[in-house]
Design a protein around this motif. Structure first.
Motif, short mmCIF file in Angstrom:
data_model
loop_
_atom_site.label_atom_id
_atom_site.label_comp_id
_atom_site.label_asym_id
_atom_site.label_seq_id
_atom_site.Cartn_x
_atom_site.Cartn_y
_atom_site.Cartn_z
N ARG A 150 -1.05 1.04 -7.34
CA ARG A 150 -1.93 0.32 -6.42
C ARG A 150 -3.34 0.24 -6.98
NH1 ARG A 150 -5.41 1.80 -2.33
NH2 ARG A 150 -5.74 0.19 -0.76
N LEU A 151 -3.83 1.35 -7.52
CA LEU A 151 -5.17 1.35 -8.11
C LEU A 151 -5.22 0.42 -9.32
CD1 LEU A 151 -6.11 5.13 -7.86
CD2 LEU A 151 -7.00 3.24 -6.50
N ALA B 65 2.97 5.50 -7.06
CA ALA B 65 2.59 4.43 -6.12
C ALA B 65 1.07 4.30 -6.03
CB ALA B 65 3.19 4.69 -4.75
N HIS B 66 0.39 5.44 -5.96
CA HIS B 66 -1.08 5.43 -5.92
C HIS B 66 -1.64 4.80 -7.19
CE1 HIS B 66 -2.40 7.53 -2.31
NE2 HIS B 66 -1.44 8.43 -2.48
N LEU B 67 -1.15 5.24 -8.33
CA LEU B 67 -1.65 4.72 -9.59
C LEU B 67 -1.37 3.23 -9.76
CD1 LEU B 67 -0.75 7.68 -11.97
CD2 LEU B 67 -3.00 7.04 -11.11
N SER C 127 0.84 -1.20 0.00
CA SER C 127 0.00 0.00 0.00
C SER C 127 0.87 1.25 0.00
CB SER C 127 -0.91 0.00 1.23
OG SER C 127 -0.13 0.16 2.39
N VAL C 128 0.26 2.34 -0.35
CA VAL C 128 0.98 3.61 -0.40
C VAL C 128 1.51 3.96 0.98
CG1 VAL C 128 0.73 6.06 -0.92
CG2 VAL C 128 -0.37 4.37 -2.36
N ARG D 166 5.00 9.34 -5.09
CA ARG D 166 3.73 9.05 -4.39
C ARG D 166 2.61 8.86 -5.40
NH1 ARG D 166 1.28 10.66 0.97
NH2 ARG D 166 3.46 10.94 1.50
N THR D 167 2.54 9.68 -6.42
CA THR D 167 1.50 9.56 -7.44
C THR D 167 1.63 8.23 -8.18
OG1 THR D 167 1.51 11.95 -7.71
CG2 THR D 167 0.51 10.66 -9.47
N PRO E 282 2.07 8.20 5.74
CA PRO E 282 0.74 8.67 5.36
C PRO E 282 0.52 10.18 5.52
CG PRO E 282 0.66 7.49 7.43
CD PRO E 282 2.05 7.35 6.90
#
Length: 124
Positions: free
Chosen positions: A54-55, A50-52, A27-28, A47-48, A34
Motif C-alpha cells: 500500500r505504501l 500488505a502495508h508495504l 487498504s490494509v 499484514r506487513t 484493523p
C-alpha cells in the motif's frame, strides 16, 4: 507481491495482481481486520506485505502526480515568461511611438523667411 499476500491469507482473489501500479491496492483494513493482532507468523508477514504494498502504491502515485505537476509548472512558467516578454515589447513600442509623436508635434514647422526680412536682419 500483492498476490503473495493474498495467498498467505488463504485467499485466491485475483484482483490484487501486478496491476497495483494502475490501481491502488485495497487498504490494509480491507485485507485484514484493523484491531486483530496476528495470531501467527504468516498473518504477521501478510499484514506487513500488505502495508508495504500500500505504501509503495501510494508512493508511486504521489511521484507520478509530482512529476505531472512539475511539468505543468514548467509549462506555466514558460508561458508566463513569454507573455511578460510580449507585454514588455508592446509597452516599449507604445512608448517609442508616443515619444516620436510628441517629438514631431513639439518641433515647430520651418518658417519661410522672405528675402525682405533677410535684408532687415543684416542691417542691424
Amino acid at each position: 507481491p500483492a498476490a503473495s499476500a493474498a495467498v498467505a491469507e488463504g485467499s485466491t482473489d485475483s484482483t490484487t495482481s501486478d496491476s497495483a501500479s494502475l490501481v491502488a491496492p485495497p487498504s490494509v483494513a480491507a485485507v485484514l481486520p484493523p484491531f486483530s493482532s496476528p495470531s501467527n507468523r504468516v498473518e504477521l508477514i501478510a499484514r506487513t506485505i500488505a502495508h508495504l504494498e500500500r505504501l509503495h502504491a501510494l508512493n508511486m502515485h504521489h511521484k507520478s502526480r509530482v512529476a505531472t505537476l512539475s511539468k505543468e509548472l514548467q509549462e506555466a512558467k514558460k508561458a508566463g515568461e513569454e507573455t511578460a516578454q510580449k507585454v514588455k515589447e508592446l509597452e516599449w513600442k507604445e512608448k517609442h511611438l508616443m515619444l516620436q509623436s510628441t517629438a514631431a508635434a513639439s518641433v515647430p514647422p520651418k518658417q519661410q523667411v522672405s528675402s525682405q526680412s533677410r535684408s532687415h536682419l543684416f542691417l542691424f
